[in-house]
Design a protein around this motif. Structure first.
Motif, mmCIF file in Angstrom:
data_model
loop_
_atom_site.group_PDB
_atom_site.id
_atom_site.type_symbol
_atom_site.label_atom_id
_atom_site.label_comp_id
_atom_site.label_asym_id
_atom_site.label_seq_id
_atom_site.Cartn_x
_atom_site.Cartn_y
_atom_site.Cartn_z
ATOM 1 N N LYS A 37 11.022 -2.295 2.483
ATOM 2 C CA LYS A 37 10.673 -3.687 2.765
ATOM 3 C C LYS A 37 9.238 -3.795 3.258
ATOM 4 C CE LYS A 37 15.239 -5.342 4.086
ATOM 5 N NZ LYS A 37 16.138 -5.346 5.260
ATOM 6 N N ILE A 38 8.495 -4.702 2.653
ATOM 7 C CA ILE A 38 7.138 -5.010 3.116
ATOM 8 C C ILE A 38 7.229 -6.240 4.014
ATOM 9 C CG2 ILE A 38 4.874 -5.842 2.419
ATOM 10 C CD1 ILE A 38 5.199 -4.214 -0.140
ATOM 11 N N VAL A 39 6.762 -6.072 5.228
ATOM 12 C CA VAL A 39 6.889 -7.138 6.211
ATOM 13 C C VAL A 39 5.498 -7.640 6.553
ATOM 14 C CG1 VAL A 39 7.589 -7.613 8.566
ATOM 15 C CG2 VAL A 39 9.068 -6.252 7.090
ATOM 16 N N VAL A 97 -1.253 1.524 1.523
ATOM 17 C CA VAL A 97 0.038 0.881 1.766
ATOM 18 C C VAL A 97 1.142 1.631 1.028
ATOM 19 C CG1 VAL A 97 1.374 -1.230 1.397
ATOM 20 C CG2 VAL A 97 -0.990 -1.367 2.208
ATOM 21 N N ILE A 98 0.851 1.989 -0.197
ATOM 22 C CA ILE A 98 1.860 2.712 -0.991
ATOM 23 C C ILE A 98 2.200 4.045 -0.334
ATOM 24 C CG2 ILE A 98 2.068 3.989 -3.164
ATOM 25 C CD1 ILE A 98 0.929 1.478 -4.570
ATOM 26 N N LYS A 99 1.186 4.711 0.188
ATOM 27 C CA LYS A 99 1.461 5.978 0.886
ATOM 28 C C LYS A 99 2.381 5.730 2.084
ATOM 29 C CE LYS A 99 -2.843 7.558 1.200
ATOM 30 N NZ LYS A 99 -3.880 8.386 1.828
ATOM 31 N N SER A 100 2.107 4.693 2.827
ATOM 32 C CA SER A 100 2.965 4.410 3.986
ATOM 33 C C SER A 100 4.383 4.064 3.549
ATOM 34 C CB SER A 100 2.377 3.263 4.817
ATOM 35 O OG SER A 100 1.338 3.746 5.653
ATOM 36 N N MET A 101 4.509 3.397 2.417
ATOM 37 C CA MET A 101 5.849 3.090 1.911
ATOM 38 C C MET A 101 6.598 4.379 1.580
ATOM 39 S SD MET A 101 4.978 -0.225 -0.511
ATOM 40 C CE MET A 101 6.678 -0.760 -0.785
ATOM 41 N N GLU A 102 5.870 5.321 1.018
ATOM 42 C CA GLU A 102 6.527 6.585 0.658
ATOM 43 C C GLU A 102 6.892 7.384 1.906
ATOM 44 O OE1 GLU A 102 3.723 8.112 -2.179
ATOM 45 O OE2 GLU A 102 4.540 6.849 -3.787
ATOM 46 N N TRP A 103 5.994 7.385 2.870
ATOM 47 C CA TRP A 103 6.334 8.056 4.132
ATOM 48 C C TRP A 103 7.539 7.379 4.773
ATOM 49 C CZ3 TRP A 103 0.512 7.497 5.562
ATOM 50 C CH2 TRP A 103 -0.233 8.456 4.871
ATOM 51 N N LYS A 151 4.905 -16.984 -3.399
ATOM 52 C CA LYS A 151 4.118 -16.656 -4.591
ATOM 53 C C LYS A 151 4.412 -15.229 -5.058
ATOM 54 C CE LYS A 151 1.269 -19.989 -5.875
ATOM 55 N NZ LYS A 151 1.346 -20.563 -7.219
ATOM 56 N N VAL A 152 4.549 -14.329 -4.101
ATOM 57 C CA VAL A 152 4.800 -12.928 -4.428
ATOM 58 C C VAL A 152 6.188 -12.797 -5.045
ATOM 59 C CG1 VAL A 152 5.344 -10.742 -3.297
ATOM 60 C CG2 VAL A 152 3.177 -11.894 -2.815
ATOM 61 N N ASN A 153 7.123 -13.471 -4.447
ATOM 62 C CA ASN A 153 8.472 -13.581 -4.995
ATOM 63 C C ASN A 153 9.125 -12.239 -5.340
ATOM 64 O OD1 ASN A 153 10.731 -14.988 -5.851
ATOM 65 N ND2 ASN A 153 9.956 -15.275 -7.938
ATOM 66 N N CYS A 154 9.114 -11.334 -4.385
ATOM 67 C CA CYS A 154 9.798 -10.049 -4.530
ATOM 68 C C CYS A 154 10.834 -9.963 -3.410
ATOM 69 C CB CYS A 154 8.829 -8.880 -4.369
ATOM 70 S SG CYS A 154 7.501 -8.848 -5.581
ATOM 71 N N CYS A 198 2.244 -3.453 -4.516
ATOM 72 C CA CYS A 198 2.912 -2.587 -3.534
ATOM 73 C C CYS A 198 4.434 -2.769 -3.597
ATOM 74 C CB CYS A 198 2.433 -2.902 -2.120
ATOM 75 S SG CYS A 198 0.682 -2.572 -1.870
ATOM 76 N N ALA A 199 4.864 -4.005 -3.628
ATOM 77 C CA ALA A 199 6.301 -4.291 -3.578
ATOM 78 C C ALA A 199 7.012 -3.682 -4.778
ATOM 79 C CB ALA A 199 6.540 -5.793 -3.531
ATOM 80 N N ASP A 200 6.374 -3.746 -5.929
ATOM 81 C CA ASP A 200 6.993 -3.206 -7.143
ATOM 82 C C ASP A 200 7.074 -1.684 -7.109
ATOM 83 O OD1 ASP A 200 7.326 -5.717 -8.118
ATOM 84 O OD2 ASP A 200 5.686 -5.639 -9.579
ATOM 85 N N HIS A 201 6.162 -1.081 -6.357
ATOM 86 C CA HIS A 201 6.091 0.377 -6.372
ATOM 87 C C HIS A 201 7.359 1.019 -5.811
ATOM 88 C CE1 HIS A 201 4.175 4.303 -6.278
ATOM 89 N NE2 HIS A 201 4.690 4.460 -5.070
ATOM 90 N N LEU A 202 7.863 0.478 -4.748
ATOM 91 C CA LEU A 202 9.072 1.045 -4.111
ATOM 92 C C LEU A 202 9.956 -0.109 -3.631
ATOM 93 C CD1 LEU A 202 8.361 4.050 -1.680
ATOM 94 C CD2 LEU A 202 9.735 4.056 -3.756
#
Lengths: 327, 327, 327, 327
Positions: free
Chosen positions: B162-164, B108-114, B190-193, B154-158
């Motif tokens: 937006k994580i949907v 997931v983090i890789k996809s966020m970076e891409w 709960k995630v609250n980001c 994941c959310a904190d990483h970038l």
């Protein structure tokens, strides 16, 4: 030119609808003569359905005949009540009690006679209580034996009145014996009387994951056995008995196309439960939707539909419908 | 004036669709650059979705960025693949194997970076394999613990991506943990980001007996958490991934109305599986339906819809829609 | 040792059940005092539920208290009737009419006070009529506003009485606002009162394609909000309100396991509609099934279940259950 | 004494299962000879099913015959593959392309000949691709014409091999023509060849809201047309192809009772997709469940079931089952 549909509605459409939570009904209750008058206020409605014992009986049949005629209407269907009191709770034609079975057949025969006196061609045979609720409760073989012999007995009694089987997968039983278009045709075939056919109640067919157009085509394919139609709409999983046009637009169009294509010339009757709606308006909306969709078929052109179906090209169908609906 | 929707589609729309019976696919397979080219042939399509590893990876991300830009398109969403190989078969974020869980988060983090490199705001987090098939197989508490902590990681990483969350009641598992709009909002809460929200995939919501308009309204009601939309259609019981407009006309209209009403300004992305259809044509039809329905809202007038909804008068709604659709 | 469940049933279990076809009911109707007496004839039943206005009111509350006590029973729940007459037909807490809304809140408050006088901890808040039937009929935002503020108003009135929200996806409306476990938890979270929690009605959850065990776990996971349980069974698509054990054996076992596991200590109440069955026998069968399944958990051993769930090995689960059920 | 069931399984049970997300499969793939060997490791399994072209063809039929015999097994069914490649995507027997139609018939005939060479009585005719996905796509009349004539052509070719029609409401098409037990019997009746009958795939029937026991009874009632059985389980809404006993305990018992009652003497074949399970173990569990449930019938006593069904007393049924399952 395709002939225009003729519309009917059960006069109970105009009465208070009730469900298992609001047993006293969501609206007001009216006597039969007022219900007939209310039917005259729906533009395009020229027929009415009556329920045996509720609206018509041995004592009032002549009076009802006159009231309907005076209102400029015709009776299109009489429905014997073999499901609305506790005595039918464990089945009518398939009851384990031979007295109940015989009483049910007599009830149907009475409705056939009333129908004849009312110049009405059709009675609606709905086996609502004939089924089972729990595992190991259904006795499938005797049920079918009794359904077959009972329908034959009725059909032979008055060959000039059509018996129209109305199938439904469930409710009020969790499982009804005559549940689908296929089972209906099997019963018709076994009964083998020219005056026994079927109707499609649109909502019942949707509940059974049937495409109503396909079911109509099949009933005609197997011997022109589609004698009658009940229109309504639902959310596909339960018999919500909503007004026509409320949810399913394109499937309703497909049904109307195939009805004409298969030379269905019977009534377009409404079977809706406008629990929280005004009955007259609900019937009116349903008829206007049906008329509008039927006109749309003509506007698009029947031959275009024929070509699309022959090709099986779903995207061509999509484009054709989109242009007609959203132009 | 209501702004017009912007349309996107997964480039896989143009590739052969496969199912569990025809594993090799119903049509032809194309390389990524051709899929991008095919997207340019759909009028009104200005965005594309890519799947991580399938279409974009560390080695080709810059090249893909250029290809998409040269095609005059933008990337609207990158979907990490955490469900399409056997290694994810028993779960990704909720796997009982900590190595799998960590690998999923990394994917997931890789996809966020891409996504970031592609100037794309959104990644689509679909927990397709996170659920269970059999009774006594699901470990509900640890599953939720892991979903919450994994999404936070994941959310904190970038935070700028937006994580949907994409919910779905079932398939490929018989039960997925993040199954409904309600459960999705619980997870978001709960995630609250701020960068974690949800999409509605229309077909997934229909399968869950949700009214998609209501689900959209709820996601906005609870903190403007509707970040993205996936459009398609189905027969209500399974994720048939059909083209928009093929079955449900009025519900789609209600959804479009509420999206505008709730100030949804994200993409209108297609998630369709045109197994036996031409992908370009299927995407085109879907967009034309969406545009046509959206225009219909304007033609009828938003204020009329507002008045009808305020009144709760279902027959007034019926008349308004009927006149617009069948005039 | 896991404590044994305590059983309750609505006294209406022993009264005639009615549906929309047989409005007068399938059986006999009895006065409240006889219904209470009938409850004593069910072995293992130690609690009863009452419906506000139907069974208890300002004038008879003390008398009912005595009757129940004399029968050796306790009142486990009072259910305000905000759904069984036409005045609630377009909603109670979410009605567009402020008078209806206020009347509904007053009805709930009255039931809370009766509950207190009856030493009963719980009232059951079921928003049966709060929803919509047709497209473009629901006003989602005001509905949620009103649900939240109305529940707070009730909860604040008598903090020592627990308000238990009962969710259901549909019926009597085609769509109810508080439809799923997820939406219930969202409402609980917004209301944020310690005396507001939820129940699971097993049949309602099955209709929503929920695994009841998972729903129970979630309600406890999010703040120990499972306050009450309604048991029954159905064929998964409709609220058939059948006796426990009639269709789903293994899922019921999974639910019972998780209730203990999550430290649920509330009542095991029956909510069945034995339309065509004897009510006493139907309640007795349901309790015997629940007791038998609960004993089976002990016989198999809780730690074996824990190990199977930890492993996620569905075939190990299958073998364990098979040996226990078919040995 | 009721004879014990004989068990078979498709050898593909032991191969990797794949779905539309994990096209490469969740497990390992094996060559046919290993799959046959794996079948020998399932206790109680004495038969195997083969798929035409996948496992048997003109070149290897004699070799396969020997391998199966050497393994101590018999071939119980050959399934022609007329659905697993894109060429069948728009239909086999009902294709609009006459070349495809003829090719499909040839494929079936080949499988019939292989069956004969393998001393196998039965081929499984599943019209998976014969249906439609979109409204206005199905051409119902020509479809039935072609199904009828095609089946007759096959049946006449080798009257000593039984053609067993396998119905399914949907998947891979959203609507399959031969969808229900009723439609299957209509087709059988029109075809009217003694070697044409039906099977029930338990999961397909559950998807169609059929009670499998009732469907079995009907197929026998209408001319002893139940030739074969496919066992599996699901969550009632989709063809999950789970192991027997995983979800539905009592309905499976009712089916087994009626199979014996209706003198079904064919194979009890497994049709499961153990995607994430070990195939040998999944088959073993399924057989052990079937054997255990079958034994339970004997333990309870067939005559007690007969009495309960004759009475229609659902609570008597509940008590009988409860005592047997939970004693």
């Amino acid at each position: 030119m395709t002939p225009k549909p003729r519309f009917s509605a059960n006069i109970n459409t105009f009465n208070a609808g009730a469900d298992r939570y609001v047993l006293s009904g969501y609206g007001e209750r009216y006597p039969t003569d007022e219900l007939i008058q209310m039917a005259t206020r729906v533009k395009g409605l020229t027929g009415v359905e009556l329920v045996g014992l509720w609206h018509v009986n041995d004592n009032n049949v002549e009076q009802i005949r006159r009231q309907v005629a005076d209102a400029g209407l015709v009776v299109t269907c009489v429905t014997p009540d073999i499901w609305a009191s506790s005595k039918w709770g464990r089945g009518s034609f398939t009851s384990r009690d031979p007295n109940i079975r015989q009483a049910a057949i007599q009830e149907v025969i009475k409705s056939m006679e009333w129908a004849k006196q009312l110049d009405c061609e059709v009675i609606d045979l709905w086996f609502g209580q004939d089924g089972y609720d729990y595992p190991f409760q259904g006795d499938f073989l005797s049920a079918w034996d009794r359904l077959i012999s009972g329908v034959i007995e009725c059909a032979d009694h008055l060959p000039e009145v059509k018996i129209v089987l109305e199938y439904k997968p469930k409710e009020p039983r969790t499982h009804c014996y005559i549940a689908t278009v296929g089972k209906t045709l099997l019963l018709i075939d076994k009964v083998n009387c020219p005056n026994v056919g079927a109707m499609i109640d649109v909502g019942h067919a949707l509940m059974a994951y049937e495409n109503t157009a396909e079911s109509a085509a099949l009933l005609q394919y197997f011997g022109n056995k589609l004698f009658y139609m009940h229109f309504n709409d639902n959310w596909r999983l339960w018999d919500d008995d909503m007004t026509v046009g409320s949810v399913h637009t394109i499937e309703m169009l497909e049904l109307l196309y195939w009805l004409d294509q298969m030379n269905y010339t019977g009534w377009y009757a409404l079977d809706i439960f406008p629990y929280r709606e005004n009955g007259i308006r609900a019937a009116q909306e349903s008829i206007l939707w049906l008329q509008g969709l039927h006109n749309l078929l003509d506007k698009i052109g029947r031959e275009r539909f024929g070509a699309v179906i022959a090709s099986g090209d779903s995207m061509e169908a999509s484009a054709m419908l989109r242009e007609a609906i959203l132009r």
